[in-house]
Design an enzyme around this catalytic site. Structure first.
Site, PDB file in Angstrom:
ATOM      1  N   ILE A  30       0.821  -1.218   0.000  1.00 41.93           N
ATOM      2  CA  ILE A  30       0.000   0.000   0.000  1.00 41.93           C
ATOM      3  C   ILE A  30       0.857   1.270   0.000  1.00 41.93           C
ATOM      4  CG2 ILE A  30      -0.271   0.368   2.505  1.00 41.93           C
ATOM      5  CD1 ILE A  30      -3.314   0.575   1.991  1.00 41.93           C
ATOM      6  N   ASN A  86      11.980  -8.282   6.644  1.00 34.82           N
ATOM      7  CA  ASN A  86      12.290  -7.491   7.835  1.00 34.82           C
ATOM      8  C   ASN A  86      11.885  -8.322   9.045  1.00 34.82           C
ATOM      9  OD1 ASN A  86      13.171  -5.211   6.373  1.00 34.82           O
ATOM     10  ND2 ASN A  86      11.071  -4.515   6.117  1.00 34.82           N
ATOM     11  N   HIS A  99       6.179 -11.837   5.754  1.00 39.18           N
ATOM     12  CA  HIS A  99       5.933 -11.464   4.356  1.00 39.18           C
ATOM     13  C   HIS A  99       7.272 -11.187   3.701  1.00 39.18           C
ATOM     14  CE1 HIS A  99       5.654  -8.036   7.106  1.00 39.18           C
ATOM     15  NE2 HIS A  99       6.259  -7.330   6.171  1.00 39.18           N
ATOM     16  N   HIS A 101       9.100  -9.131   0.863  1.00 39.09           N
ATOM     17  CA  HIS A 101       8.955  -7.976  -0.025  1.00 39.09           C
ATOM     18  C   HIS A 101       9.672  -8.272  -1.344  1.00 39.09           C
ATOM     19  CE1 HIS A 101       7.883  -4.819   3.132  1.00 39.09           C
ATOM     20  NE2 HIS A 101       8.416  -5.738   3.917  1.00 39.09           N
TER      21      HIS A 101
HETATM   22  P1  AMP Z   1       7.230  -4.546   7.279  1.00 40.72           P
HETATM   23  O1  AMP Z   1       7.619  -3.161   7.645  1.00 40.72           O
HETATM   24  O2  AMP Z   1       8.355  -5.368   6.721  1.00 40.72           O
HETATM   25  O3  AMP Z   1       6.480  -5.252   8.392  1.00 40.72           O
HETATM   26  O4  AMP Z   1       6.248  -4.411   6.057  1.00 40.72           O
HETATM   27  C1  AMP Z   1       4.893  -4.174   6.193  1.00 40.72           C
HETATM   28  C2  AMP Z   1       4.436  -3.638   4.878  1.00 40.72           C
HETATM   29  O5  AMP Z   1       3.034  -3.743   4.802  1.00 40.72           O
HETATM   30  C3  AMP Z   1       4.784  -2.174   4.662  1.00 40.72           C
HETATM   31  O6  AMP Z   1       5.606  -2.041   3.508  1.00 40.72           O
HETATM   32  C4  AMP Z   1       3.415  -1.503   4.489  1.00 40.72           C
HETATM   33  O7  AMP Z   1       3.432  -0.475   3.522  1.00 40.72           O
HETATM   34  C5  AMP Z   1       2.548  -2.661   4.059  1.00 40.72           C
HETATM   35  N1  AMP Z   1       1.141  -2.518   4.372  1.00 40.72           N
HETATM   36  C6  AMP Z   1       0.576  -2.046   5.503  1.00 40.72           C
HETATM   37  N2  AMP Z   1      -0.769  -2.088   5.430  1.00 40.72           N
HETATM   38  C7  AMP Z   1      -1.062  -2.593   4.192  1.00 40.72           C
HETATM   39  C8  AMP Z   1      -2.279  -2.882   3.502  1.00 40.72           C
HETATM   40  N3  AMP Z   1      -3.485  -2.645   4.057  1.00 40.72           N
HETATM   41  N4  AMP Z   1      -2.192  -3.383   2.251  1.00 40.72           N
HETATM   42  C9  AMP Z   1      -0.996  -3.601   1.684  1.00 40.72           C
HETATM   43  N5  AMP Z   1       0.185  -3.369   2.278  1.00 40.72           N
HETATM   44  C10 AMP Z   1       0.158  -2.873   3.522  1.00 40.72           C
END
Ligand code: AMP
Ligand code: ZN
Length: 113
Positions: A30, A86, A99, A101
């Site tokens: 997002i 991360n 997740h 990336h």
């Molecule tokens: P991390 O910081 O590695 O935990 O990554 C979490 C990721 O999730 C970040 O890059 C956010 O931008 C992404 N994120 C948070 N909320 C959403 C959402 N509703 N849909 C898609 N991505 C999201």
């Protein structure tokens, strides 16, 4: 469970879904950090990479190979891309459901900071 990615997987929160199978879902980040920024997410709730076990080896392998396949489909495989996990707050983990990336579509500098 009060987990953002579990809710996305269950369809309770909308996402830009690119792919899903019985083990994983893939959707767009997002808040993209590159022209291509996708998240490869297992259906199984695992809080951090520290919590993955040998039982999850095939699942994690499937996540990585799915990211590779998507990089080829999105035509960034040759120019280059980055796969990032991360893990915990010190590394910037904000969502505690693992997740992978997939980042690409621009030059990615190193070290990442
Ligand atoms: P991390 O910081 O590695 O935990 O990554 C979490 C990721 O999730 C970040 O890059 C956010 O931008 C992404 N994120 C948070 N909320 C959403 C959402 N509703 N849909 C898609 N991505 C999201
Ligand atoms: Zn979850």
């Amino acid at each position: 469970m009060d987990c953002l990615f579990c809710q996305i997987i269950e369809g309770k929160i909308p996402s830009d879904l690119l792919y899903q199978d019985d083990q994983i879902v893939i959707f767009s980040d997002i808040n993209p950090q590159a022209p291509i920024h996708k998240l490869i997410v297992p259906r199984k709730h695992i809080a951090t990479m520290n919590d993955a076990t040998a039982e999850d080896a095939a699942l994690i392998g499937h996540m990585v190979l799915s990211a590779q396949k998507l990089a080829k489909q999105l035509s960034i495989a040759e120019e280059g891309y980055r796969l990032v996990w991360n893990t915990n707050k010190g590394a910037g983990q904000a969502v505690f459901h693992i997740h992978l990336h997939l980042l690409g579509g621009r030059v990615l500098h190193w070290p990442p900071g």
